[in-house]
Design a protein around this motif. Structure first.
Motif, PDB file in Angstrom:
ATOM      1  N   LEU A 148      58.455  13.249  42.535  1.00  0.00           N
ATOM      2  CA  LEU A 148      57.064  13.279  42.997  1.00  0.00           C
ATOM      3  C   LEU A 148      56.732  14.621  43.636  1.00  0.00           C
ATOM      4  O   LEU A 148      55.630  15.152  43.457  1.00  0.00           O
TER       5      LEU A 148
ATOM      6  N   ALA B  63      53.072   7.758  42.167  1.00  0.00           N
ATOM      7  CA  ALA B  63      52.622   9.098  41.808  1.00  0.00           C
ATOM      8  C   ALA B  63      51.123   9.269  42.026  1.00  0.00           C
ATOM      9  O   ALA B  63      50.348   8.331  41.868  1.00  0.00           O
ATOM     10  N   THR B  64      50.723  10.476  42.381  1.00  0.00           N
ATOM     11  CA  THR B  64      49.314  10.809  42.528  1.00  0.00           C
ATOM     12  C   THR B  64      48.815  11.628  41.340  1.00  0.00           C
ATOM     13  O   THR B  64      47.709  12.162  41.361  1.00  0.00           O
TER      14      THR B  64
ATOM     15  N   THR C 145      54.580  13.888  35.192  1.00  0.00           N
ATOM     16  CA  THR C 145      55.980  13.481  35.269  1.00  0.00           C
ATOM     17  C   THR C 145      56.308  12.635  34.054  1.00  0.00           C
ATOM     18  O   THR C 145      55.557  11.718  33.708  1.00  0.00           O
TER      19      THR C 145
ATOM     20  N   VAL D  39      51.822   9.766  34.991  1.00  0.00           N
ATOM     21  CA  VAL D  39      53.247   9.612  34.680  1.00  0.00           C
ATOM     22  C   VAL D  39      53.362   9.044  33.271  1.00  0.00           C
ATOM     23  O   VAL D  39      52.684   8.068  32.937  1.00  0.00           O
TER      24      VAL D  39
ATOM     25  N   VAL E 207      58.368   5.779  40.495  1.00  0.00           N
ATOM     26  CA  VAL E 207      57.597   6.995  40.254  1.00  0.00           C
ATOM     27  C   VAL E 207      56.208   6.638  39.726  1.00  0.00           C
ATOM     28  O   VAL E 207      55.194   7.159  40.200  1.00  0.00           O
TER      29      VAL E 207
END
Length: 240
Positions: A43, A78-79, A52, A82, A74
């Motif tokens: 991250l 995640a922001t 990602t 992904v 993840v």
């Protein structure tokens, strides 16, 4: 002992970098071996604007089917988008990006899917699945008219598709409304005919563990092709 672990990690990332360069000549590849815990490390490297990509190799006995705990966490925290690489080498390329939507809150998810499809010269299939109350019986009047539910959902899909078609005039966009016993099952089935499934990470408020909805969980674990999880507007920070 620690040095042997670091050396093994370095060998792994160097092999991965060489493979990436051979698959996409000209791409800039860098490699890092981190001492941090896996999820915060990934991250942190991606930040708010990166992408990602994780695989589905879990540590348990279901590695061929289920997403491992690192990939799941993840995707949940995640922001930035992904991508979970799923599927088998025998999966047939279809040239279709499939996006799952429910209402106007999914417009950003739609745009991300449209950008991805447009970049890869694919078509975009917009799928909205709603539950069929097979055993509602006498409760149907309480639940309301299912026809109204279908019409409302269809209207939402139409309002989502319109701006995307305007923004990407060269993109082929189709919309499908599916009544199903399980929206998750409908998406998993549809993933067999797509190259990528895009879902929005609508994270339930005050959720325990990895804050992802049940539909996203099921798609991440069982889809027949890679899955892209687009984060919602709420920022989540992972603390281990």
């Amino acid at each position: 002992m620690v040095q042997r672990v670091l050396d093994a990690g370095l060998d792994t990332v160097e092999q991965a970098a060489a493979l990436a360069e051979s698959q996409a000549p000209g791409i800039r590849v860098t490699s890092v071996v981190s001492r941090d815990v896996a999820v915060p490390a990934l991250l942190g490297e991606a930040g708010d604007h990166g992408r990602t990509v994780v695989g589905t190799r879990g540590a348990g006995g279901f590695s061929a089917l289920l997403l491992g705990s690192v990939g799941l966490r993840v995707a949940a925290c995640a922001t930035a988008p992904v991508v979970v690489v799923r599927g088998t080498p025998s999966h047939v390329t279809t040239g279709v990006v499939l996006v799952a939507v429910r209402d106007e809150r999914d417009l950003d998810v739609m745009r991300f899917a449209a950008e991805t499809a447009d970049r890869h010269k694919a078509s975009l299939r917009v799928l909205s699945a709603y539950t069929h109350y097979q055993y509602a019986g006498s409760m149907v009047p309480v639940l309301g008219d299912l026809t109204d539910v279908a019409e409302e959902r269809a209207s939402s899909v139409t309002r989502l598709i319109g701006p995307v078609r305007d923004e990407f005039p060269g993109l082929t966009v189709t919309g499908d409304l599916v009544r199903a016993h399980s929206p998750a099952g409908a998406l998993v089935d549809a993933s067999a005919h797509a190259d990528l499934v895009v879902v929005g990470a609508r994270r339930p408020a005050h959720a325990l563990g990895t804050p992802l909805g049940r539909v996203v969980h099921a798609v991440l674990h069982h889809a027949h092709c890679p899955v892209a999880v687009f984060p919602d507007g709420e920022r989540h920070r992972f603390d281990d």
